[in-house]
Design a protein around this motif. Structure first.
Motif, PDB file in Angstrom:
ATOM      1  N   GLU A   1      -3.507  53.510  46.218  1.00  0.00           N
ATOM      2  CA  GLU A   1      -2.673  52.446  45.651  1.00  0.00           C
ATOM      3  C   GLU A   1      -1.215  52.536  46.097  1.00  0.00           C
ATOM      4  N   TRP A   2      -0.887  53.479  46.965  1.00  0.00           N
ATOM      5  CA  TRP A   2       0.489  53.630  47.417  1.00  0.00           C
ATOM      6  C   TRP A   2       0.990  52.406  48.154  1.00  0.00           C
ATOM      7  N   GLY A   3       0.143  51.804  48.955  1.00  0.00           N
ATOM      8  CA  GLY A   3       0.577  50.689  49.792  1.00  0.00           C
ATOM      9  C   GLY A   3       0.242  49.348  49.174  1.00  0.00           C
ATOM     10  N   MET A   4      -0.737  48.655  49.751  1.00  0.00           N
ATOM     11  CA  MET A   4      -1.119  47.310  49.318  1.00  0.00           C
ATOM     12  C   MET A   4      -2.598  47.298  48.986  1.00  0.00           C
ATOM     13  N   VAL A   5      -2.948  46.812  47.800  1.00  0.00           N
ATOM     14  CA  VAL A   5      -4.342  46.610  47.406  1.00  0.00           C
ATOM     15  C   VAL A   5      -4.576  45.103  47.372  1.00  0.00           C
ATOM     16  N   ALA A   6      -5.427  44.615  48.238  1.00  0.00           N
ATOM     17  CA  ALA A   6      -5.658  43.170  48.374  1.00  0.00           C
ATOM     18  C   ALA A   6      -7.128  42.845  48.162  1.00  0.00           C
ATOM     19  N   ASN A   7      -7.361  41.768  47.447  1.00  0.00           N
ATOM     20  CA  ASN A   7      -8.721  41.357  47.107  1.00  0.00           C
ATOM     21  C   ASN A   7      -9.155  40.180  47.967  1.00  0.00           C
ATOM     22  N   ILE A   8     -10.454  40.129  48.301  1.00  0.00           N
ATOM     23  CA  ILE A   8     -11.064  38.965  48.938  1.00  0.00           C
ATOM     24  C   ILE A   8     -12.126  38.432  47.997  1.00  0.00           C
ATOM     25  N   ASP A   9     -12.005  37.170  47.588  1.00  0.00           N
ATOM     26  CA  ASP A   9     -12.986  36.538  46.713  1.00  0.00           C
ATOM     27  C   ASP A   9     -13.930  35.669  47.519  1.00  0.00           C
ATOM     28  N   SER A  10     -14.918  35.117  46.831  1.00  0.00           N
ATOM     29  CA  SER A  10     -15.840  34.186  47.482  1.00  0.00           C
ATOM     30  C   SER A  10     -15.097  32.909  47.861  1.00  0.00           C
ATOM     31  N   PRO A  11     -15.387  32.345  49.036  1.00  0.00           N
ATOM     32  CA  PRO A  11     -14.681  31.133  49.480  1.00  0.00           C
ATOM     33  C   PRO A  11     -15.106  29.908  48.682  1.00  0.00           C
ATOM     34  N   ASP A  12     -14.172  28.970  48.471  1.00  0.00           N
ATOM     35  CA  ASP A  12     -14.533  27.723  47.801  1.00  0.00           C
ATOM     36  C   ASP A  12     -15.183  26.771  48.806  1.00  0.00           C
ATOM     37  N   LEU A  13     -15.538  25.578  48.355  1.00  0.00           N
ATOM     38  CA  LEU A  13     -16.293  24.644  49.192  1.00  0.00           C
ATOM     39  C   LEU A  13     -15.563  24.313  50.482  1.00  0.00           C
ATOM     40  N   GLU A  14     -14.287  23.932  50.371  1.00  0.00           N
ATOM     41  CA  GLU A  14     -13.545  23.552  51.567  1.00  0.00           C
ATOM     42  C   GLU A  14     -13.441  24.715  52.556  1.00  0.00           C
ATOM     43  N   HIS A  15     -13.275  25.912  52.005  1.00  0.00           N
ATOM     44  CA  HIS A  15     -13.178  27.099  52.851  1.00  0.00           C
ATOM     45  C   HIS A  15     -14.517  27.371  53.534  1.00  0.00           C
ATOM     46  N   ARG A  16     -15.614  27.191  52.803  1.00  0.00           N
ATOM     47  CA  ARG A  16     -16.935  27.415  53.401  1.00  0.00           C
ATOM     48  C   ARG A  16     -17.200  26.417  54.534  1.00  0.00           C
ATOM     49  N   ILE A  17     -16.785  25.172  54.335  1.00  0.00           N
ATOM     50  CA  ILE A  17     -16.950  24.170  55.401  1.00  0.00           C
ATOM     51  C   ILE A  17     -16.149  24.575  56.634  1.00  0.00           C
ATOM     52  N   ALA A  18     -14.914  25.028  56.410  1.00  0.00           N
ATOM     53  CA  ALA A  18     -14.073  25.449  57.532  1.00  0.00           C
ATOM     54  C   ALA A  18     -14.690  26.634  58.272  1.00  0.00           C
ATOM     55  N   ILE A  19     -15.275  27.572  57.536  1.00  0.00           N
ATOM     56  CA  ILE A  19     -15.916  28.736  58.152  1.00  0.00           C
ATOM     57  C   ILE A  19     -17.096  28.302  59.018  1.00  0.00           C
ATOM     58  N   LEU A  20     -17.923  27.416  58.498  1.00  0.00           N
ATOM     59  CA  LEU A  20     -19.083  26.950  59.256  1.00  0.00           C
ATOM     60  C   LEU A  20     -18.656  26.169  60.501  1.00  0.00           C
ATOM     61  N   LYS A  21     -17.630  25.360  60.377  1.00  0.00           N
ATOM     62  CA  LYS A  21     -17.162  24.610  61.542  1.00  0.00           C
ATOM     63  C   LYS A  21     -16.570  25.547  62.595  1.00  0.00           C
TER      64      LYS A  21
END
Length: 472
Positions: A272-292
């Motif tokens: 935890e000294w530096g940066m703790v960053a989370n990745i969540d599940s993508p929303d609909l628009e994000h999923r479309i962008a990933i597939l494209k």
């Protein structure tokens, strides 16, 4: 879009390079070239008969499996000797090439303790959305100023959401700028196995030099350090040596440091000294962008219509890996059925991947009567509390236990993602849901009465699939 034989072969070889050992790729496939396309068979020229026969037996079938994704249709691969090479002595690939002019500067060997990097896992191929923008920005910052900001960088999230992609993106960026970078990219299991091997061989000095004298340490799945006391001890000192030397450390896990059971507090603190960053599940628009983006990378823009991409994005919500797997399965299915890709074909090909909650798209599949609200109602009644109490922020034991059980059943019966479960229970975060699931699983392993009670509720809920009503 019509591709030349050379373009077809280049796409298939790039796919093969991602799965074959680099040495095997360079020895057998790199020296070959496409010489023609005969009906639906790609003819590939080899330097001699031995090479052609070897590639035919070892690589032809593998390369053919890449065709539906890489090309959008199946194709066969056949290796043969170039006509102008038939007179050569066989196995001339093993003859040393003529000398070439080289720099007189000493060659610096690049120490690597690494599984191969995926050539696709670069920053420019990572699709950024609101579910991963913080992690992506932190990764890019770490790559621009390694060891200066966000050190260590700890990225967590569920499987298949892009943690490893970002981690390798940092490596690719730093290697692009500094090809002699000393890199260690390992999973926790590999680190543990090499540590054990070093102990057995009496080679701990060599082990420590290899891991502590590198410029970039990348470790995947650090949650597997739990319970491994000696490995944690060694990793602690390795971490300190690299950190104190001002070199970059990047770690990934399926949960934040504080939620990793059996992890020493001193390691939690350092993670935890530096940066703790989370990745969540993508929303609909994000999923479309990933597939494209994937369709563009694989040159499938004309093969997969936009409405099919949107259909998949609406129904496949679990992970980026699942999205990409859906595209691969759809292409293979279309190839086998000799049909154009459409929404109807996607519905048919991806039936097992589409969520139960989307049954309105499948009139022949009866809708389930089990919902999050139903689970909350049944569990609340069994424990003598209210469904609103389960969704509240209150943390009394009277509510905590049934809340955890309700979360566990949502995961088991509805296969919801952690973020969806958290949202359904008062907006709780990813780590809280993980803790709840682990707690219920532990209790069920050690308390038969608790297990019986949970299974009774589960049985009541499962009966709703057939009866459609809840008994009094």
């Amino acid at each position: 879009m019509s591709l030349s034989p050379a373009e077809i072969w280049d796409r298939l070889r790039q796919r093969a390079r991602q799965v074959l050992p680099e040495q095997a790729y360079r020895a057998w496939l790199e020296p070959t070239e496409a010489i023609g396309l005969d009906d639906n068979t790609l003819l590939v020229g080899a330097s001699d008969q031995f090479t052609a026969d070897w590639n035919e037996s070892k690589h032809a079938d593998l390369l053919a499996t890449f065709a539906p994704v890489a090309l959008g249709h199946p194709i066969k691969i056949r290796f043969k000797v170039h006509q102008e090479r038939l007179g050569r002595v066989q196995m001339d690939m093993f003859v040393a090439p003529p000398p070439v002019a080289v720099s007189t500067a000493p060659i610096v060997q690049q120490p690597r303790i690494s599984t191969p990097l995926n050539p696709r896992y670069t920053f420019d191929q990572f699709v950024i959305g609101k579910s991963n923008d913080v992690a992506a920005a932190a990764a890019q910052a770490a790559a621009q100023a390694p060891g200066k900001v966000y050190n260590p960088l700890f990225i967590y999230g569920e499987t298949g959401l892009g943690k490893t992609h970002l981690m390798q993106g940092i490596a690719h960026e730093l290697l692009r700028r500094t090809p002699t970078l000393r890199l260690a990219y390992v999973g926790t299991e590999q680190f543990t196995n090499e540590f054990i091997g070093a102990i057995q061989a009496g080679a701990m000095g060599d082990f420590r030099r290899r891991f502590r004298e590198i410029d970039l340490l990348l470790v995947d799945d650090v949650q597997f350090l739990k319970g491994k006391e000696s490995t944690q001890e060694e990793f602690f000192h390795t971490f300190n040596a690299i950190y104190e030397a001002g070199r970059q450390i990047v770690l990934t896990s399926d949960r934040p440091p504080k939620e990793i059971p059996g992890l020493e507090s001193r390691l939690v603190s350092r993670f935890e000294w530096g940066m703790v960053a989370n990745i969540d599940s993508p929303d609909l628009e994000h999923r479309i962008a990933i597939l494209k983006k994937k369709a563009s990378l694989d040159h499938l823009e004309l093969t997969i219509p936009d409405e099919v991409i949107e259909f998949i994005a609406q129904h496949v919500k679990s992970s980026v890996r699942e999205l990409e797997g859906s595209i691969i399965k759809l292409l293979a299915y279309a190839s086998l059925k000799h049909r154009d890709i459409s929404v109807d074909l996607a519905r048919e090909a991806l039936r097992d991947k589409l969520r139960a909650g989307s049954s309105s798209d499948f009139p022949d599949v009866p809708p389930t009567t089990i919902t999050v609200a139903t689970i909350q109602q049944v569990v609340a009644r069994e424990w003598g509390v209210t469904p609103d109490g389960l969704r509240s922020k209150t943390r009394t034991k009277q509510l905590t236990v049934p809340r955890q059980i309700a979360m566990y059943l949502c995961r088991e019966l509805l296969a919801l993602q952690l973020v969806e479960i958290g949202n359904a229970f008062g907006g709780r975060d990813h780590s809280t849901v993980i803790h709840s699931l682990d707690r219920v699983a532990d209790e069920m392993n050690g308390d038969p009465a608790f297990t019986e009670r949970v299974l009774k509720i589960r049985g009541m809920l499962e009966s709703l699939r057939t009866t459609g009503q809840l008994g009094s």
